[in-house]
Motif scaffolding. Structure first.
Motif, PDB file in Angstrom:
ATOM      1  N   UNK A  45    -118.794  -2.345  11.820  1.00  0.00           N
ATOM      2  CA  UNK A  45    -119.003  -0.941  12.195  1.00  0.00           C
ATOM      3  C   UNK A  45    -118.924  -0.780  13.711  1.00  0.00           C
ATOM      4  N   UNK A  46    -119.517  -1.714  14.449  1.00  0.00           N
ATOM      5  CA  UNK A  46    -119.462  -1.646  15.915  1.00  0.00           C
ATOM      6  C   UNK A  46    -118.019  -1.743  16.402  1.00  0.00           C
ATOM      7  N   UNK A  47    -117.234  -2.656  15.820  1.00  0.00           N
ATOM      8  CA  UNK A  47    -115.834  -2.788  16.214  1.00  0.00           C
ATOM      9  C   UNK A  47    -115.029  -1.539  15.873  1.00  0.00           C
ATOM     10  N   UNK A  48    -115.327  -0.917  14.745  1.00  0.00           N
ATOM     11  CA  UNK A  48    -114.640   0.338  14.400  1.00  0.00           C
ATOM     12  C   UNK A  48    -114.987   1.451  15.385  1.00  0.00           C
ATOM     13  N   UNK A  49    -116.236   1.508  15.797  1.00  0.00           N
ATOM     14  CA  UNK A  49    -116.643   2.524  16.777  1.00  0.00           C
ATOM     15  C   UNK A  49    -115.947   2.272  18.110  1.00  0.00           C
ATOM     16  N   UNK A  50    -115.884   1.006  18.520  1.00  0.00           N
ATOM     17  CA  UNK A  50    -115.191   0.680  19.775  1.00  0.00           C
ATOM     18  C   UNK A  50    -113.722   1.091  19.705  1.00  0.00           C
ATOM     19  N   UNK A  51    -113.078   0.806  18.560  1.00  0.00           N
ATOM     20  CA  UNK A  51    -111.666   1.193  18.405  1.00  0.00           C
ATOM     21  C   UNK A  51    -111.505   2.706  18.450  1.00  0.00           C
ATOM     22  N   UNK A  60    -104.260   1.981  29.312  1.00  0.00           N
ATOM     23  CA  UNK A  60    -104.965   2.249  28.053  1.00  0.00           C
ATOM     24  C   UNK A  60    -104.110   1.846  26.850  1.00  0.00           C
ATOM     25  N   UNK A  61    -102.807   2.039  26.950  1.00  0.00           N
ATOM     26  CA  UNK A  61    -101.916   1.588  25.886  1.00  0.00           C
ATOM     27  C   UNK A  61    -102.026   0.076  25.723  1.00  0.00           C
ATOM     28  N   UNK A  79    -103.947  -4.618  22.751  1.00  0.00           N
ATOM     29  CA  UNK A  79    -104.472  -5.970  22.906  1.00  0.00           C
ATOM     30  C   UNK A  79    -105.833  -6.161  22.228  1.00  0.00           C
ATOM     31  N   UNK A  80    -106.711  -5.163  22.263  1.00  0.00           N
ATOM     32  CA  UNK A  80    -108.055  -5.315  21.691  1.00  0.00           C
ATOM     33  C   UNK A  80    -108.031  -5.721  20.212  1.00  0.00           C
TER      34      UNK A  80
END
Length: 85
Positions: free
Chosen positions: A32-38, A59-60, A65-66
């Motif tokens: 969930x944290x990774x989805x919020x970051x994305x 930003x692209x 990359x993330x």
């Protein structure tokens, strides 16, 4: 009577094998944290496209990359941690 009891025990054993362990709470929280970051990264990327042309390319790069880094981290963890999952 014994035959019915054996069948019942076999059915219970088969059902217990079909039930998979649920994902741990920690893994769900990390997901969930990774989805919020994305979502935040995509929001910032769209904001940069609309209002500020200066940071579009960086930003692209981050938006591309993330997820790759997250995937590589998960893949390396599975390679070196064969006993889990």
């Amino acid at each position: 009577m014994e035959n019915k009891e054996k069948n019942t025990k076999n059915e219970l054993n088969n059902e217990s094998k079909d039930i998979q362990k649920p994902a741990s709470v920690g893994k769900r929280i990390i997901a969930i944290v990774l989805l919020v970051i994305m979502a935040v990264l995509f929001g910032i990327f769209i904001y940069c496209i609309i209002f500020n042309q200066k940071y579009v390319i960086p930003m692209l790069f981050v938006v591309i990359i993330f997820p790759i880094l997250v995937y590589l981290f998960i893949w390396v963890r599975k390679v070196f941690n064969k006993s889990e999952d």
